[in-house]
Design a protein around this motif. Sequence first.
Motif, PDB file in Angstrom:
ATOM      1  N   ASP A 230       0.830  -1.210   0.000  1.00 29.64           N
ATOM      2  CA  ASP A 230       0.000   0.000   0.000  1.00 29.64           C
ATOM      3  C   ASP A 230       0.863   1.257   0.000  1.00 29.64           C
ATOM      4  OD1 ASP A 230      -2.028  -1.778   0.154  1.00 29.64           O
ATOM      5  OD2 ASP A 230      -2.884  -1.035   2.034  1.00 29.64           O
ATOM      6  N   THR A 234       1.241   4.021  -3.016  1.00 30.98           N
ATOM      7  CA  THR A 234       0.962   5.430  -2.705  1.00 30.98           C
ATOM      8  C   THR A 234       2.161   6.310  -3.066  1.00 30.98           C
ATOM      9  OG1 THR A 234      -0.531   4.827  -0.899  1.00 30.98           O
ATOM     10  CG2 THR A 234       0.379   7.058  -0.860  1.00 30.98           C
ATOM     11  N   GLU A 286      -5.622  -9.851  -7.024  1.00 30.53           N
ATOM     12  CA  GLU A 286      -5.357  -9.229  -5.718  1.00 30.53           C
ATOM     13  C   GLU A 286      -4.628  -7.896  -5.894  1.00 30.53           C
ATOM     14  OE1 GLU A 286      -4.799 -13.095  -2.763  1.00 30.53           O
ATOM     15  OE2 GLU A 286      -3.140 -12.511  -4.085  1.00 30.53           O
ATOM     16  N   ASP A 289      -7.078  -5.267  -7.092  1.00 32.25           N
ATOM     17  CA  ASP A 289      -7.918  -4.782  -6.000  1.00 32.25           C
ATOM     18  C   ASP A 289      -7.180  -3.789  -5.121  1.00 32.25           C
ATOM     19  OD1 ASP A 289     -10.011  -6.355  -6.855  1.00 32.25           O
ATOM     20  OD2 ASP A 289      -9.613  -8.008  -5.444  1.00 32.25           O
ATOM     21  N   ILE A 290      -5.910  -4.067  -4.859  1.00 31.73           N
ATOM     22  CA  ILE A 290      -5.102  -3.139  -4.051  1.00 31.73           C
ATOM     23  C   ILE A 290      -4.997  -1.790  -4.751  1.00 31.73           C
ATOM     24  CG2 ILE A 290      -2.770  -2.659  -3.174  1.00 31.73           C
ATOM     25  CD1 ILE A 290      -2.491  -5.744  -2.786  1.00 31.73           C
ATOM     26  N   ALA A 292      -7.066  -0.554  -6.951  1.00 27.64           N
ATOM     27  CA  ALA A 292      -8.387   0.070  -7.030  1.00 27.64           C
ATOM     28  C   ALA A 292      -8.786   0.734  -5.725  1.00 27.64           C
ATOM     29  CB  ALA A 292      -9.427  -0.965  -7.439  1.00 27.64           C
ATOM     30  N   ASN A 293      -8.298   0.197  -4.608  1.00 26.20           N
ATOM     31  CA  ASN A 293      -8.699   0.713  -3.303  1.00 26.20           C
ATOM     32  C   ASN A 293      -7.850   1.884  -2.817  1.00 26.20           C
ATOM     33  OD1 ASN A 293     -10.783  -1.152  -2.968  1.00 26.20           O
ATOM     34  ND2 ASN A 293      -9.393  -2.713  -2.175  1.00 26.20           N
ATOM     35  N   LEU A 294      -6.853   2.258  -3.589  1.00 20.29           N
ATOM     36  CA  LEU A 294      -5.982   3.364  -3.168  1.00 20.29           C
ATOM     37  C   LEU A 294      -6.407   4.655  -3.847  1.00 20.29           C
ATOM     38  CD1 LEU A 294      -2.467   1.658  -3.156  1.00 20.29           C
ATOM     39  CD2 LEU A 294      -3.810   2.406  -1.195  1.00 20.29           C
TER      40      LEU A 294
END
Length: 294
Positions: A230, A234, A286, A289-290, A292-294
């Motif tokens: 994450d 970022t 996976e 998804d990581i 997409a969620n940031l």
Amino acid sequence: MLTGDARWYSFQEDFYAIVDWAFKLDPLSCIPMHGITDRYIAGQKTEVAGYVSVLLDDLESRITILFSRVEKYERNVKQVGVVPYIPRFSQLAARMEQYITGSRDLVDQAYTKIVTIMFVTLEKIAQVEPKYADIVLLENYAAFQHSLYDLANVVPTLAKYYHQASEAYEQACSRHINLVIYIHFEKLFQFARKIEEQMYNMSPEEIAFQVGMSKVDFRKMLKSSLTGLDKTITAMYRKLQKNMTAEELLPSLWEKCKKEFLDKYTTFLKLIAKIYPNETVTSVNEMRDILANL
């Protein structure tokens, strides 16, 4: 008392002086001067006296020479954001299209000369600070497309340069994105490159027994590259954002970056599946998804 030739020479020099004076005040004034002169040549040349035609041709040549010096003017300072002559050109083109009468050949020739100089100059400006070169290029080529979108739909010559700018924009985006990805996942893709190189000389089964390529080495590299994913992603976004002045380009640039990273990661997984088939690795879904969620 001045002879006819002397009066002509004096008259000619007065026009040259006006052009030179305008250039000193604002080098970018060459853009409207060039356009207006070419437009006048196109519309009036056959109707005016011979000496006026000669004067207009000479002025056009002089303005072209002065415009080619804009590069030196622009390179005197560190370039950030959109260079001033790009929005100036779109304004000029809009005016020229309003007043075209008869043949547009000379106007199209003027577009060709001006835009060619603009693009060559932009490439040279970008190289003043090589580490920011692609940011300068992608922002300016995007601005060129945005400012000429409407005209490019109706003027074939401008459409050609619109598409040229579009290709140059995509190339600059690709280089910048790949650099950002590589900076943050260097170990991952270096390991993949080693596998590719060794596959030229040996079977996949043999690679895991080479120095630095064992399962233990693979696991160490994977842990180093994907722990704190994450934070790494970022940081990748922030790196992409850094030094950008055209914030409106960032969302599409980030989407391109995510897609490129997923493509590279997919290729990586296919590659390591041949060498370490039983190892557990974060899947493409996976990873998607990581992102997409940031």
